[in-house]
Scaffold this motif. Structure first.
Motif, PDB file in Angstrom:
ATOM      1  N   LEU A   1       0.835  -1.197   0.000  1.00  0.00           N
ATOM      2  CA  LEU A   1       0.000   0.000   0.000  1.00  0.00           C
ATOM      3  C   LEU A   1       0.871   1.250   0.000  1.00  0.00           C
ATOM      4  CD1 LEU A   1      -2.921   1.084   0.148  1.00  0.00           C
ATOM      5  CD2 LEU A   1      -2.650   1.144   2.637  1.00  0.00           C
ATOM      6  N   LYS A   2       0.662   2.129  -0.982  1.00  0.00           N
ATOM      7  CA  LYS A   2       1.496   3.318  -1.134  1.00  0.00           C
ATOM      8  C   LYS A   2       0.782   4.597  -0.704  1.00  0.00           C
ATOM      9  CE  LYS A   2       4.392   0.478  -2.940  1.00  0.00           C
ATOM     10  NZ  LYS A   2       5.510  -0.053  -2.107  1.00  0.00           N
ATOM     11  N   THR A   3      -0.485   4.508  -0.319  1.00  0.00           N
ATOM     12  CA  THR A   3      -1.234   5.681   0.136  1.00  0.00           C
ATOM     13  C   THR A   3      -1.837   5.398   1.500  1.00  0.00           C
ATOM     14  OG1 THR A   3      -3.123   4.853  -1.126  1.00  0.00           O
ATOM     15  CG2 THR A   3      -1.825   6.605  -2.131  1.00  0.00           C
ATOM     16  N   PHE A   4      -2.065   6.481   2.266  1.00  0.00           N
ATOM     17  CA  PHE A   4      -2.581   6.316   3.620  1.00  0.00           C
ATOM     18  C   PHE A   4      -3.713   7.286   3.947  1.00  0.00           C
ATOM     19  CE2 PHE A   4       1.904   5.191   3.397  1.00  0.00           C
ATOM     20  CZ  PHE A   4       1.863   3.875   3.815  1.00  0.00           C
TER      21      PHE A   4
ATOM     22  N   GLU B   1     -16.576   9.034  -5.000  1.00  0.00           N
ATOM     23  CA  GLU B   1     -15.897   8.040  -5.834  1.00  0.00           C
ATOM     24  C   GLU B   1     -14.485   7.778  -5.329  1.00  0.00           C
ATOM     25  OE1 GLU B   1     -16.377   7.337 -10.319  1.00  0.00           O
ATOM     26  OE2 GLU B   1     -14.564   8.565 -10.185  1.00  0.00           O
ATOM     27  N   ARG B   2     -14.129   6.511  -5.297  1.00  0.00           N
ATOM     28  CA  ARG B   2     -12.791   6.089  -4.909  1.00  0.00           C
ATOM     29  C   ARG B   2     -12.248   5.147  -5.980  1.00  0.00           C
ATOM     30  NH1 ARG B   2     -13.443   9.828  -2.251  1.00  0.00           N
ATOM     31  NH2 ARG B   2     -13.506  10.029   0.043  1.00  0.00           N
ATOM     32  N   HIS B   3     -10.938   5.039  -6.036  1.00  0.00           N
ATOM     33  CA  HIS B   3     -10.298   4.181  -7.023  1.00  0.00           C
ATOM     34  C   HIS B   3      -9.261   3.298  -6.338  1.00  0.00           C
ATOM     35  CE1 HIS B   3     -11.847   6.279 -10.672  1.00  0.00           C
ATOM     36  NE2 HIS B   3     -11.993   7.250  -9.798  1.00  0.00           N
ATOM     37  N   LEU B   4      -9.391   1.998  -6.564  1.00  0.00           N
ATOM     38  CA  LEU B   4      -8.371   1.046  -6.153  1.00  0.00           C
ATOM     39  C   LEU B   4      -7.482   0.831  -7.377  1.00  0.00           C
ATOM     40  CD1 LEU B   4      -7.298  -1.008  -4.018  1.00  0.00           C
ATOM     41  CD2 LEU B   4      -8.821  -2.699  -5.078  1.00  0.00           C
ATOM     42  N   VAL B   5      -6.305   1.425  -7.343  1.00  0.00           N
ATOM     43  CA  VAL B   5      -5.409   1.427  -8.493  1.00  0.00           C
ATOM     44  C   VAL B   5      -4.185   0.581  -8.141  1.00  0.00           C
ATOM     45  CG1 VAL B   5      -4.087   2.865 -10.088  1.00  0.00           C
ATOM     46  CG2 VAL B   5      -6.206   3.745  -9.073  1.00  0.00           C
ATOM     47  N   PHE B   6      -3.816  -0.332  -9.030  1.00  0.00           N
ATOM     48  CA  PHE B   6      -2.672  -1.178  -8.702  1.00  0.00           C
ATOM     49  C   PHE B   6      -1.864  -1.551  -9.935  1.00  0.00           C
ATOM     50  CE2 PHE B   6      -6.546  -3.707  -8.921  1.00  0.00           C
ATOM     51  CZ  PHE B   6      -6.230  -4.763  -9.764  1.00  0.00           C
TER      52      PHE B   6
ATOM     53  N   VAL C   1      -5.095   3.713  -2.979  1.00  0.00           N
ATOM     54  CA  VAL C   1      -6.515   4.018  -2.808  1.00  0.00           C
ATOM     55  C   VAL C   1      -6.632   5.532  -2.866  1.00  0.00           C
ATOM     56  CG1 VAL C   1      -8.569   3.791  -1.374  1.00  0.00           C
ATOM     57  CG2 VAL C   1      -6.843   1.975  -1.377  1.00  0.00           C
ATOM     58  N   VAL C   2      -7.270   6.041  -3.927  1.00  0.00           N
ATOM     59  CA  VAL C   2      -7.286   7.480  -4.190  1.00  0.00           C
ATOM     60  C   VAL C   2      -8.674   7.928  -4.649  1.00  0.00           C
ATOM     61  CG1 VAL C   2      -4.826   7.666  -4.750  1.00  0.00           C
ATOM     62  CG2 VAL C   2      -6.458   7.025  -6.535  1.00  0.00           C
ATOM     63  N   ALA C   3      -8.882   9.236  -4.604  1.00  0.00           N
ATOM     64  CA  ALA C   3     -10.139   9.805  -5.100  1.00  0.00           C
ATOM     65  C   ALA C   3     -10.101   9.975  -6.616  1.00  0.00           C
ATOM     66  CB  ALA C   3     -10.419  11.143  -4.427  1.00  0.00           C
TER      67      ALA C   3
ATOM     68  N   THR D   1      -5.302  10.080 -11.180  1.00  0.00           N
ATOM     69  CA  THR D   1      -4.155  10.942 -11.466  1.00  0.00           C
ATOM     70  C   THR D   1      -3.394  11.329 -10.206  1.00  0.00           C
ATOM     71  OG1 THR D   1      -5.544  12.935 -11.417  1.00  0.00           O
ATOM     72  CG2 THR D   1      -5.205  11.871 -13.555  1.00  0.00           C
ATOM     73  N   GLU D   2      -3.919  10.968  -9.033  1.00  0.00           N
ATOM     74  CA  GLU D   2      -3.176  11.172  -7.789  1.00  0.00           C
ATOM     75  C   GLU D   2      -2.034  10.167  -7.663  1.00  0.00           C
ATOM     76  OE1 GLU D   2      -5.702  11.391  -4.326  1.00  0.00           O
ATOM     77  OE2 GLU D   2      -7.306  12.313  -5.496  1.00  0.00           O
ATOM     78  N   VAL D   3      -2.064   9.128  -8.472  1.00  0.00           N
ATOM     79  CA  VAL D   3      -0.961   8.166  -8.503  1.00  0.00           C
ATOM     80  C   VAL D   3       0.131   8.759  -9.380  1.00  0.00           C
ATOM     81  CG1 VAL D   3      -0.263   5.832  -9.142  1.00  0.00           C
ATOM     82  CG2 VAL D   3      -2.576   6.247  -8.242  1.00  0.00           C
ATOM     83  N   PRO D   4       1.308   9.037  -8.843  1.00  0.00           N
ATOM     84  CA  PRO D   4       2.344   9.745  -9.617  1.00  0.00           C
ATOM     85  C   PRO D   4       2.670   9.094 -10.951  1.00  0.00           C
ATOM     86  CG  PRO D   4       2.964   9.643  -7.304  1.00  0.00           C
ATOM     87  CD  PRO D   4       1.739   8.806  -7.448  1.00  0.00           C
ATOM     88  N   MET D   5       2.791   7.764 -10.995  1.00  0.00           N
ATOM     89  CA  MET D   5       3.154   7.091 -12.241  1.00  0.00           C
ATOM     90  C   MET D   5       2.020   7.123 -13.263  1.00  0.00           C
ATOM     91  SD  MET D   5       6.288   6.119 -12.164  1.00  0.00           S
ATOM     92  CE  MET D   5       6.407   4.812 -13.383  1.00  0.00           C
ATOM     93  N   VAL D   6       0.794   7.234 -12.812  1.00  0.00           N
ATOM     94  CA  VAL D   6      -0.336   7.377 -13.738  1.00  0.00           C
ATOM     95  C   VAL D   6      -0.357   8.792 -14.305  1.00  0.00           C
ATOM     96  CG1 VAL D   6      -2.862   7.387 -13.946  1.00  0.00           C
ATOM     97  CG2 VAL D   6      -1.717   5.559 -12.676  1.00  0.00           C
ATOM     98  N   ALA D   7      -0.102   9.762 -13.451  1.00  0.00           N
ATOM     99  CA  ALA D   7      -0.142  11.169 -13.872  1.00  0.00           C
ATOM    100  C   ALA D   7       0.904  11.489 -14.930  1.00  0.00           C
ATOM    101  CB  ALA D   7       0.048  12.072 -12.661  1.00  0.00           C
TER     102      ALA D   7
END
Length: 293
Positions: free
Chosen positions: A34-37, A69-74, A128-130, A133-139
């Motif tokens: 898990l990379k977000t808290f 809305e939430r996103h489980l991104v992996f 786990v983000v709203a 694009t809050e995931v640096p590698m996705v952005a």
């Protein structure tokens, strides 16, 4: 490592089974994954899955919760995978350095999936983000090579932005999203281009540029078609079976019959056909000597 075609296969597989279902539990087993808290996995409990999408090689499960809305991104990284259950085991998974299990997701139907990772190098990443694009590698992802606006001119712009080896550009996720080591080998073989050809030289040759652009689209679409509809458990084997040169060192090239050759690096390797791609010149293995010009 799963690349765009396999990830798209997983997206289609999960979307069919998760869309409209309610999340009963998200259990984190390997806490390093898990990379977000700021938003915990437990906030997804009771949320409804509204869809599954792909961003390059990242998977994105969209979930509508009471808080929005939430996103489980992996990202499955090199040794990660997804294991689907029509009936999730009832035993409660516990953290263990010997267990490959990183995360378990359970739905109201008792179905769900595990994220697992083999080996000791833990690279699997869960966010786990709203907003994805809050995931640096996705952005910072580059364009999707199957998007309508990924034209020949768009590819030319990428090739001329910085002069580099084309193999490196194809693997760079900030350059082009979704292509990794395996499909870059396949694309370059189809395009009849050396993995170490310089990008600006390719951009300056209309014929070579056209071959590369066509090879990217045709190779990825064919691989996605192969992956489509297959259970998650079969995607790895389908990928290996469809490879023309990648992972086939010492075998015969399916086009010309020459032997498939390899160049090895510290933690990876590439495969190519000298007859099809380098005018018969054999590229030196970098473990032993410098690349032959």
């Amino acid at each position: 490592m799963p690349e765009m075609p396999e990830v798209q296969g997983l997206v289609d597989f999960l979307d069919e089974r998760l869309r409209g279902r309610t999340i009963s539990e998200v259990r984190l087993v390997a806490f390093t994954a898990l990379k977000t808290f700021a938003i915990g996995p437990e906030t997804l409990h009771g949320g409804e899955v509204t869809g599954v999408a792909r961003h390059g090689k990242w998977l994105d499960v969209a979930i509508t919760t009471a808080d929005g809305e939430r996103h489980l991104v992996f990202h499955l990284a090199r040794a990660g995978w997804l294991r689907w259950y029509d009936e999730v085991p009832r035993t409660t998974p516990r953290p263990s350095p010997k267990s490959p299990l990183a995360l378990r997701v359970v739905t109201d139907a008792g179905t769900g999936f595990d994220l697992t990772e083999a080996g000791t190098r833990r690279k699997l990443a869960v966010y786990v983000v709203a907003d994805p694009t809050e995931v640096p590698m996705v952005a910072t992802l580059g364009p999707d090579p199957l998007a309508e606006d990924f034209t020949r001119e768009a590819l030319r712009d990428l090739l001329t932005a910085r002069n580099q080896q084309v193999k490196g550009l194809l693997r760079d996720q900030s350059g082009i999203a979704g292509i990794g080591n395996a499909y870059s080998d396949e694309i370059l073989h189809v395009a009849r281009i050396s993995p170490f050809a310089q990008t600006r030289a390719i951009a300056a040759d209309e014929d070579v540029l056209a071959r590369l652009h066509t090879a990217i689209g045709e190779t990825l679409r064919a691989a996605i078609e192969t992956s489509s509809g297959k259970p998650a458990a079969e995607l790895k084997d389908a990928k290996r079976a469809g490879m023309r040169v990648h992972g086939r060192t010492g075998e015969a090239c399916p086009v010309c019959g020459d032997v498939v050759r390899e160049v090895s690096f510290a933690d990876s390797s590439l495969q190519y056909c000298a007859t099809c791609q380098t005018g018969g010149k054999v590229l030196a293995d970098r473990r032993m000597s410098k690349l032959l010009k």
